[in-house]
Structures are given as C-alpha cells and as structure tokens.
Design a protein around this motif. Structure first.
Motif, PDB file in Angstrom:
ATOM      1  N   ASP A 136     -21.406  97.569  77.906  1.00 31.71           N
ATOM      2  CA  ASP A 136     -22.438  97.266  76.900  1.00 31.71           C
ATOM      3  C   ASP A 136     -23.290  96.083  77.344  1.00 31.71           C
ATOM      4  OD1 ASP A 136     -21.649  99.328  75.244  1.00 31.71           O
ATOM      5  OD2 ASP A 136     -20.421  98.045  73.946  1.00 31.71           O
ATOM      6  N   ALA A 137     -22.636  95.059  77.901  1.00 34.18           N
ATOM      7  CA  ALA A 137     -23.377  93.886  78.368  1.00 34.18           C
ATOM      8  C   ALA A 137     -24.305  94.252  79.519  1.00 34.18           C
ATOM      9  CB  ALA A 137     -22.387  92.799  78.794  1.00 34.18           C
ATOM     10  N   MET A 138     -23.872  95.166  80.396  1.00 30.84           N
ATOM     11  CA  MET A 138     -24.722  95.599  81.511  1.00 30.84           C
ATOM     12  C   MET A 138     -25.978  96.300  81.006  1.00 30.84           C
ATOM     13  SD  MET A 138     -23.775  98.067  84.762  1.00 30.84           S
ATOM     14  CE  MET A 138     -23.141  99.406  83.738  1.00 30.84           C
ATOM     15  N   PHE A 139     -25.817  97.186  80.035  1.00 28.10           N
ATOM     16  CA  PHE A 139     -26.982  97.891  79.505  1.00 28.10           C
ATOM     17  C   PHE A 139     -27.911  96.933  78.769  1.00 28.10           C
ATOM     18  CE2 PHE A 139     -24.665 101.548  80.760  1.00 28.10           C
ATOM     19  CZ  PHE A 139     -25.557 102.617  80.786  1.00 28.10           C
ATOM     20  N   ALA A 140     -27.354  95.963  78.066  1.00 21.84           N
ATOM     21  CA  ALA A 140     -28.180  94.976  77.379  1.00 21.84           C
ATOM     22  C   ALA A 140     -28.957  94.129  78.385  1.00 21.84           C
ATOM     23  CB  ALA A 140     -27.300  94.092  76.494  1.00 21.84           C
ATOM     24  N   ARG A 141     -28.293  93.763  79.475  1.00 26.85           N
ATOM     25  CA  ARG A 141     -28.975  92.967  80.495  1.00 26.85           C
ATOM     26  C   ARG A 141     -30.080  93.768  81.165  1.00 26.85           C
ATOM     27  NH1 ARG A 141     -26.332  90.106  85.865  1.00 26.85           N
ATOM     28  NH2 ARG A 141     -28.243  89.064  86.550  1.00 26.85           N
ATOM     29  N   ALA A 142     -29.836  95.055  81.395  1.00 27.73           N
ATOM     30  CA  ALA A 142     -30.868  95.904  81.990  1.00 27.73           C
ATOM     31  C   ALA A 142     -32.101  95.960  81.106  1.00 27.73           C
ATOM     32  CB  ALA A 142     -30.308  97.311  82.199  1.00 27.73           C
ATOM     33  N   ARG A 143     -31.911  96.138  79.797  1.00 27.53           N
ATOM     34  CA  ARG A 143     -33.045  96.178  78.869  1.00 27.53           C
ATOM     35  C   ARG A 143     -33.790  94.848  78.857  1.00 27.53           C
ATOM     36  NH1 ARG A 143     -35.069  98.436  73.952  1.00 27.53           N
ATOM     37  NH2 ARG A 143     -33.567 100.141  73.935  1.00 27.53           N
ATOM     38  N   GLU A 144     -33.030  93.768  78.838  1.00 25.78           N
ATOM     39  CA  GLU A 144     -33.658  92.451  78.804  1.00 25.78           C
ATOM     40  C   GLU A 144     -34.460  92.191  80.076  1.00 25.78           C
ATOM     41  OE1 GLU A 144     -32.388  87.737  78.268  1.00 25.78           O
ATOM     42  OE2 GLU A 144     -30.856  89.262  78.655  1.00 25.78           O
ATOM     43  N   HIS A 145     -33.886  92.562  81.223  1.00 26.53           N
ATOM     44  CA  HIS A 145     -34.533  92.283  82.515  1.00 26.53           C
ATOM     45  C   HIS A 145     -35.784  93.132  82.721  1.00 26.53           C
ATOM     46  CE1 HIS A 145     -34.604  90.984  86.753  1.00 26.53           C
ATOM     47  NE2 HIS A 145     -34.971  92.222  87.028  1.00 26.53           N
ATOM     48  N   PHE A 146     -35.700  94.428  82.391  1.00 27.39           N
ATOM     49  CA  PHE A 146     -36.802  95.347  82.670  1.00 27.39           C
ATOM     50  C   PHE A 146     -37.673  95.625  81.442  1.00 27.39           C
ATOM     51  CE2 PHE A 146     -33.756  96.534  86.091  1.00 27.39           C
ATOM     52  CZ  PHE A 146     -34.587  96.349  87.185  1.00 27.39           C
ATOM     53  N   GLY A 147     -37.243  95.203  80.270  1.00 25.15           N
ATOM     54  CA  GLY A 147     -38.035  95.399  79.074  1.00 25.15           C
ATOM     55  C   GLY A 147     -38.112  96.833  78.603  1.00 25.15           C
ATOM     56  N   ALA A 148     -37.090  97.630  78.921  1.00 26.34           N
ATOM     57  CA  ALA A 148     -37.091  99.047  78.557  1.00 26.34           C
ATOM     58  C   ALA A 148     -35.645  99.532  78.509  1.00 26.34           C
ATOM     59  CB  ALA A 148     -37.882  99.870  79.573  1.00 26.34           C
ATOM     60  N   PRO A 149     -35.402 100.618  77.787  1.00 31.10           N
ATOM     61  CA  PRO A 149     -34.049 101.171  77.755  1.00 31.10           C
ATOM     62  C   PRO A 149     -33.733 101.977  79.008  1.00 31.10           C
ATOM     63  CG  PRO A 149     -35.501 102.529  76.427  1.00 31.10           C
ATOM     64  CD  PRO A 149     -36.319 101.351  76.873  1.00 31.10           C
ATOM     65  N   VAL A 150     -32.467 102.097  79.308  1.00 31.55           N
ATOM     66  CA  VAL A 150     -32.009 102.953  80.409  1.00 31.55           C
ATOM     67  C   VAL A 150     -32.274 104.407  80.034  1.00 31.55           C
ATOM     68  CG1 VAL A 150     -29.984 103.779  81.680  1.00 31.55           C
ATOM     69  CG2 VAL A 150     -30.277 101.318  81.219  1.00 31.55           C
ATOM     70  N   THR A 151     -32.891 105.155  80.947  1.00 27.88           N
ATOM     71  CA  THR A 151     -33.190 106.567  80.695  1.00 27.88           C
ATOM     72  C   THR A 151     -32.379 107.515  81.566  1.00 27.88           C
ATOM     73  OG1 THR A 151     -34.997 106.487  82.312  1.00 27.88           O
ATOM     74  CG2 THR A 151     -35.573 106.077  79.999  1.00 27.88           C
ATOM     75  N   THR A 152     -31.820 106.983  82.660  1.00 27.24           N
ATOM     76  CA  THR A 152     -31.121 107.841  83.618  1.00 27.24           C
ATOM     77  C   THR A 152     -29.820 107.164  84.032  1.00 27.24           C
ATOM     78  OG1 THR A 152     -33.232 108.671  84.429  1.00 27.24           O
ATOM     79  CG2 THR A 152     -31.319 109.049  85.824  1.00 27.24           C
ATOM     80  N   LEU A 153     -28.731 107.945  83.973  1.00 27.88           N
ATOM     81  CA  LEU A 153     -27.409 107.400  84.271  1.00 27.88           C
ATOM     82  C   LEU A 153     -26.745 108.255  85.338  1.00 27.88           C
ATOM     83  CD1 LEU A 153     -24.832 105.703  83.704  1.00 27.88           C
ATOM     84  CD2 LEU A 153     -24.354 107.288  81.818  1.00 27.88           C
ATOM     85  N   ILE A 154     -26.323 107.614  86.424  1.00 31.24           N
ATOM     86  CA  ILE A 154     -25.606 108.295  87.494  1.00 31.24           C
ATOM     87  C   ILE A 154     -24.176 107.752  87.517  1.00 31.24           C
ATOM     88  CG2 ILE A 154     -25.631 108.985  89.912  1.00 31.24           C
ATOM     89  CD1 ILE A 154     -28.220 109.674  88.424  1.00 31.24           C
ATOM     90  N   ASN A 155     -23.224 108.571  87.079  1.00 27.89           N
ATOM     91  CA  ASN A 155     -21.822 108.155  87.024  1.00 27.89           C
ATOM     92  C   ASN A 155     -21.148 108.450  88.361  1.00 27.89           C
ATOM     93  OD1 ASN A 155     -21.249 106.973  84.447  1.00 27.89           O
ATOM     94  ND2 ASN A 155     -21.638 108.978  83.539  1.00 27.89           N
ATOM     95  N   ASN A 156     -21.125 107.429  89.199  1.00 23.29           N
ATOM     96  CA  ASN A 156     -20.588 107.571  90.557  1.00 23.29           C
ATOM     97  C   ASN A 156     -19.318 106.744  90.778  1.00 23.29           C
ATOM     98  OD1 ASN A 156     -20.817 107.939  93.652  1.00 23.29           O
ATOM     99  ND2 ASN A 156     -21.011 105.727  93.407  1.00 23.29           N
ATOM    100  N   ALA A 157     -19.067 105.746  89.944  1.00 20.66           N
ATOM    101  CA  ALA A 157     -17.954 104.817  90.173  1.00 20.66           C
ATOM    102  C   ALA A 157     -16.626 105.550  90.245  1.00 20.66           C
ATOM    103  CB  ALA A 157     -17.911 103.770  89.068  1.00 20.66           C
ATOM    104  N   LEU A 158     -15.787 105.083  91.159  1.00 18.22           N
ATOM    105  CA  LEU A 158     -14.477 105.698  91.384  1.00 18.22           C
ATOM    106  C   LEU A 158     -13.429 104.604  91.465  1.00 18.22           C
ATOM    107  CD1 LEU A 158     -12.959 108.397  92.141  1.00 18.22           C
ATOM    108  CD2 LEU A 158     -13.309 107.725  94.527  1.00 18.22           C
ATOM    109  N   PRO A 159     -12.301 104.771  90.766  1.00 19.77           N
ATOM    110  CA  PRO A 159     -11.231 103.772  90.900  1.00 19.77           C
ATOM    111  C   PRO A 159     -10.654 103.795  92.307  1.00 19.77           C
ATOM    112  CG  PRO A 159     -10.477 105.672  89.643  1.00 19.77           C
ATOM    113  CD  PRO A 159     -11.953 105.847  89.837  1.00 19.77           C
ATOM    114  N   ASP A 160      -9.926 102.762  92.639  1.00 18.97           N
ATOM    115  CA  ASP A 160      -9.355 102.646  93.983  1.00 18.97           C
ATOM    116  C   ASP A 160      -8.621 103.930  94.369  1.00 18.97           C
ATOM    117  OD1 ASP A 160     -10.272 100.047  94.145  1.00 18.97           O
ATOM    118  OD2 ASP A 160      -8.443  99.210  93.304  1.00 18.97           O
TER     119      ASP A 160
END
Length: 269
Positions: free
Chosen positions: A84-108
């Motif tokens: 949630d904090a990451m998405f809030a920071r993205a909006r604050e930094h770029f002045g717009a909501p996230v429109t595209t999400l790429i779920n690539n993260a993988l646990p060890d």
C-alpha cells in the motif's frame, strides 16, 4: 505506430491513451526477468515503479538510466502495508494512479532440478513458501491497484507464470503449484474486474536465455531446448517482455483471462 492504452471497449479504433501515459508497477524488477520487463516499458516512454526486495543495486541502475521515468521502491509484496505504501508513493511521485501491474516477484527459489525436493521429500512448508510469495503477493498488489485503476477508467494486470503446467520436466512441485494458483486467480479476477475495464492475463515462459535464474544452466541444455522449438532457439527475456507490452496495449483490449505461452513454440497451451 505508437502503442497505446485501452479505454472502454468499442468497435472503433483503439483510443489514444499512449503507453507513455501509463504508470506501471513491475514487481521484482531489480534483477532477472524483472529488469527486462521494466526496461521494455521504460523504452516505450512509460513511467515505471521498479519494485525490489533486496536487489537495490539493480533497481537503482534502472532509475539511473531513466531518471525522469523510473522510481525504485523497496517493498516485500507479501507485506500488504508495504505494498500500500508503494502504491501511495507512486501516486505522490508521478501525480497519477497506477494503471498497469506486472506481477513478476518470486520468493527465494533455486532453479536447480537436482536440488529440489521430490515427492517423498516435499513438505507443506515448501508449498506455503511459494504460495505466499506468488499468490499472496499478487493478491496484495492487485488489491492495492484497484482503486487507482477504477479512477483511471482502465487497468492492465499481467501475471508471470510458467510453461511447467504443460511440461513438468523438472521437480519444481512447489513453484509450479503456486504458479497454477496464480493462473486460477488470473481467470477469476478477469471475470470479476471486466466490468471495470480491467483486463487480467498471464504470460508463461520456460527457460530464458539468459537471466540470473538460468545463468548456471549448461550450454547443452540450452541447445536441447532450442532444437525442440519450432523457432530453433531459446526465448530471450526481451522477447518474453514484448508480450507484456502487448497485453498493456489497445491491441489486446478484448483479451482477458488468458494464459499466453511465450517459449518459441516448445509447449502448446
């Protein structure tokens, strides 16, 4: 010809909301395939949140190459408050909501078939570790993205899968089970989010030439896979990332709930 976003589906030509106006979150983007995924969007002019957990150096290197477009943010996708904090920071930094999400993260995970547990050694802890990182992580990021996508009037969610569903040639039981859960989540989310003009798709690959995960793969294995594909070569991370651009573009505005296998034709879905 410029790639562009999709807005509500009609029979008319794709509307002009170009990829440079998209704000993209790529999880696990500090290393491996994630770097190629993030770079592909950056090369198209998109603004990209380069998410990482431990790969700070790789994430910062991308930002250094695209200082006006990229933002590196550390967040464990299994931690909803951090997401949630990451998405809030993205909006604050770029002045717009996230429109595209790429779920690539993988646990060890060690991509070494000889070192993975077989049926007799496999434990629930192995499965749970992968399910937490893959399925729980994707659920957290999707839920964090929905309000902004609905505000923007469209959204594009792309989950990264594996061709081991169809071709289980290595004993990656825990990894494959988690990715199978992610495919199920992809299809049910596509059904529920379609009315919001949010598409949800999966891209599945196999061995890529070359990522951090495949760097230790013997050359003979690459040669064997290449000889087994119609294209007679092993897919590169850049080629795989092209499919993510496709799903983010208006040319796939009527495509949702799909699993696109990108492996040179080795596996047929």
């Amino acid at each position: 010809m410029t790639l562009s976003d999709a807005s509500p589906a009609t029979s008319a030509s794709p509307p002009a909301l170009p990829i440079p106006r998209q704000l993209v979150v790529v999880t696990g983007a500090g290393r491996g395939l994630g770097v190629s995924l993030a770079r592909s969007f950056l090369e198209q002019g998109a603004r990209v949140v380069v998410n990482y957990r431990r790969s700070e150096e790789g994430a910062n290197a991308l930002v250094a190459d695209y200082p006006e477009q990229a933002l590196a943010v550390a967040a464990d996708v299994c931690d909803r408050s951090a997401v949630d904090a990451m998405f809030a920071r993205a909006r604050e930094h770029f002045g717009a909501p996230v429109t595209t999400l790429i779920n690539n993260a993988l646990p060890d995970f060690a991509f070494n078939g000889d070192a993975r547990p077989g049926p007799d050694e496999l434990t629930w802890e192995h499965l749970d570790h992968q399910l937490q990182g893959v399925a729980r992580g994707a659920l957290n990021t999707v839920q964090a993205s929905l309000a902004g996508m609905r505000e923007a009037g469209f959204g594009r969610i792309v989950n990264i899968g594996t061709n081991l569903f169809q071709n289980p040639v290595v004993p990656y039981h825990d990894y494959t089970a988690a990715k199978a859960a992610l495919l199920s989540l992809t299809r049910t989310l596509a059904h529920d989010l379609g009315p919001d003009n949010i598409t949800v798709n999966m891209i599945s690959g196999g061995l890529l030439r070359t990522t951090d995960a495949s760097r230790a793969t013997p050359e003979a294995v690459f040669d064997l896979i290449a000889a087994s594909t119609p294209l007679r070569r092993v897919t590169t991370p850049q080629e795989f990332a092209d499919a993510a651009l496709l799903f983010a573009s208006p040319w796939s505005r009527a495509v949702t709930g799909q699993n696109l296998v990108v492996d040179g034709g080795l596996v047929k879905d």
